[in-house]
Design a protein around this motif. Structure first.
Motif, PDB file in Angstrom:
ATOM      1  N   VAL A 180      34.404  44.353  52.348  1.00 32.29           N
ATOM      2  CA  VAL A 180      32.969  44.155  52.155  1.00 32.29           C
ATOM      3  C   VAL A 180      32.235  44.622  53.414  1.00 32.29           C
ATOM      4  O   VAL A 180      32.441  44.084  54.499  1.00 32.29           O
ATOM      5  CB  VAL A 180      32.649  42.679  51.869  1.00 32.29           C
ATOM      6  N   ILE A 191      31.154  47.932  49.084  1.00 27.38           N
ATOM      7  CA  ILE A 191      32.232  47.036  48.678  1.00 27.38           C
ATOM      8  C   ILE A 191      33.241  47.878  47.906  1.00 27.38           C
ATOM      9  O   ILE A 191      32.868  48.648  47.018  1.00 27.38           O
ATOM     10  CB  ILE A 191      31.733  45.898  47.773  1.00 27.38           C
ATOM     11  N   VAL A 208      26.510  45.750  49.339  1.00 31.37           N
ATOM     12  CA  VAL A 208      25.906  44.518  49.841  1.00 31.37           C
ATOM     13  C   VAL A 208      24.407  44.748  49.993  1.00 31.37           C
ATOM     14  O   VAL A 208      23.911  45.866  49.873  1.00 31.37           O
ATOM     15  CB  VAL A 208      26.536  44.072  51.172  1.00 31.37           C
ATOM     16  N   HIS A 223      34.091  34.126  43.272  1.00 30.37           N
ATOM     17  CA  HIS A 223      33.264  34.977  44.127  1.00 30.37           C
ATOM     18  C   HIS A 223      33.863  35.099  45.527  1.00 30.37           C
ATOM     19  O   HIS A 223      34.530  34.186  46.014  1.00 30.37           O
ATOM     20  CB  HIS A 223      31.845  34.410  44.268  1.00 30.37           C
ATOM     21  N   GLU A 237      26.314  35.724  52.041  1.00 30.97           N
ATOM     22  CA  GLU A 237      26.196  36.677  50.943  1.00 30.97           C
ATOM     23  C   GLU A 237      27.412  36.532  50.044  1.00 30.97           C
ATOM     24  O   GLU A 237      28.524  36.289  50.526  1.00 30.97           O
ATOM     25  CB  GLU A 237      26.089  38.093  51.496  1.00 30.97           C
ATOM     26  N   LYS A 238      27.238  36.661  48.723  1.00 31.19           N
ATOM     27  CA  LYS A 238      28.372  36.525  47.809  1.00 31.19           C
ATOM     28  C   LYS A 238      28.401  37.653  46.798  1.00 31.19           C
ATOM     29  O   LYS A 238      27.365  38.209  46.424  1.00 31.19           O
ATOM     30  CB  LYS A 238      28.347  35.177  47.101  1.00 31.19           C
ATOM     31  N   HIS A 239      29.622  38.015  46.376  1.00 35.56           N
ATOM     32  CA  HIS A 239      29.804  39.017  45.335  1.00 35.56           C
ATOM     33  C   HIS A 239      30.769  38.476  44.288  1.00 35.56           C
ATOM     34  O   HIS A 239      31.697  37.716  44.608  1.00 35.56           O
ATOM     35  CB  HIS A 239      30.331  40.334  45.917  1.00 35.56           C
ATOM     36  N   SER A 247      26.565  42.608  45.780  1.00 31.94           N
ATOM     37  CA  SER A 247      26.466  41.244  46.289  1.00 31.94           C
ATOM     38  C   SER A 247      25.017  40.877  46.525  1.00 31.94           C
ATOM     39  O   SER A 247      24.129  41.727  46.526  1.00 31.94           O
ATOM     40  CB  SER A 247      27.276  41.089  47.580  1.00 31.94           C
TER      41      SER A 247
END
Length: 326
Positions: A180, A191, A208, A223, A237-239, A247
């Motif tokens: 990431v 990513i 991102v 996630h 931050e999340k994906h 994300s």
């Protein structure tokens, strides 16, 4: 164990899928750097902190060399007794194995295919660790593997990332490992993922929200979370693991924590980050340990400090080391 097993899907299946990328008892920090005290520079300390009650870390052992900003791949799902780490900000090819259940010195497990500074690590969930990327001494896009079952050197898989990159946040589920953001010349937004069961070339997975690097990656079941890093060391931050939708910046931590290794610690409910400095300020570092909730509103809590020293030393706060969990 069966008691520690997590169901990957509630579909009535008899298959129990133990999730290896979350711990229930302890998190471990491997290496890091010291910016004050005696000595300064890379530190070989392994430190342990509780995932069940908040508090400071304690000295658990030492690595075979002095990795700073160590990058780590976690242990197998059926026995989380061990963690492996490799690479540092001086560039080393050593692979260390830590026994999570027995304090003491790590074991020299073998060597990577080249000296590494800024590679990342994943577990395939069964028998091997996977390393990808590198920033120095030379930029690399290779994906290599090493055995969990017996000591030995890593081997080049013959497959590659979409581009040479390092200093990424490292996230993973049972199926894929993700890089990431990170550094390739400048800070990046990409990513990408690598399938772990049958390794092939990496696949682009989205972007991102802004350029980032030197952040820690942690994992819920659904996630990946990127915590801290440059240029704003407070971002959360999340994906998603299931779809390539990129994300989202979802919250801010109470502290800025830049200059991190790629791997944090994940419990079943929180991601952990420690050390580093606020916004890349080279004159100010923190020894705080923060945990970030995987559920909205993603609250962050200061739970303790990275405080341990090896005998005869007085290591001070500095870059955050790499994490495994048990």
């Amino acid at each position: 164990t069966d008691e520690a097993a997590k169901w990957a899907a509630q579909d009535g299946s008899d298959d129990v899928n133990i999730y290896p990328h979350q711990g229930e008892s302890y998190g471990f920090s491997h290496g890091g750097t010291s910016t004050g005290g005696s000595p300064t520079g890379n530190k070989p300390i392994i430190e342990r902190f509780s995932l069940t009650s908040d508090g400071d870390s304690t000295d658990f052992g030492e690595l075979t060399n002095h990795p700073g900003g160590t990058y780590v791949s976690s242990s197998t799902p059926t026995a989380k007794d061990y963690g492996w780490c490799h690479g540092n900000n001086d560039g080393t090819d050593t692979i260390n194995r830590t026994n999570h259940t027995s304090p003491g010195a790590a074991t020299d497990w073998g060597n990577m295919t080249a000296a590494k500074d800024g590679d990342t690590g994943w577990s395939d969930g069964t028998t091997r660790g996977i390393s990808a990327g590198n920033i120095g001494p030379s930029a690399l896009d290779i994906i290599e593997t090493f055995s969990y079952t017996s000591p030995g050197n890593a081997t080049d898989s013959g497959f590659e990332l979409t581009a040479a990159i390092g200093n990424v946040a490292s996230t993973e589920d049972n199926t894929n490992g993700f890089t990431v953001a990170g550094v390739n010349g400048g800070m990046q937004t990409t990513i990408q993922y690598v399938a772990k069961a049958s390794i092939a070339d990496a696949t682009d997975f989205g972007e991102v929200s802004a350029t980032r690097a030197w952040a820690k990656g942690t994992n819920s079941k659904t996630h990946g979370f990127m915590l801290g890093g440059e240029p704003n060391g407070a971002n959360i931050e999340k994906h998603p693991f299931s779809s390539s939708s990129g994300s989202a910046d979802v919250a801010e931590m109470a502290n800025q924590m830049s200059n991190q290794s790629s791997k944090g610690v994940s419990s079943t409910t929180h991601g952990y980050i420690w050390g580093g400095n606020p916004g890349g300020d080279p004159t100010s570092y923190t020894d705080d340990i923060f945990k970030v909730a995987f559920d909205s509103p993603y609250g962050s809590t200061d739970v303790g400090e990275i405080t341990s020293n090896a005998p005869g030393t007085d290591y001070a706060k500095g870059y955050g080391g790499g994490g495994t969990q048990y």
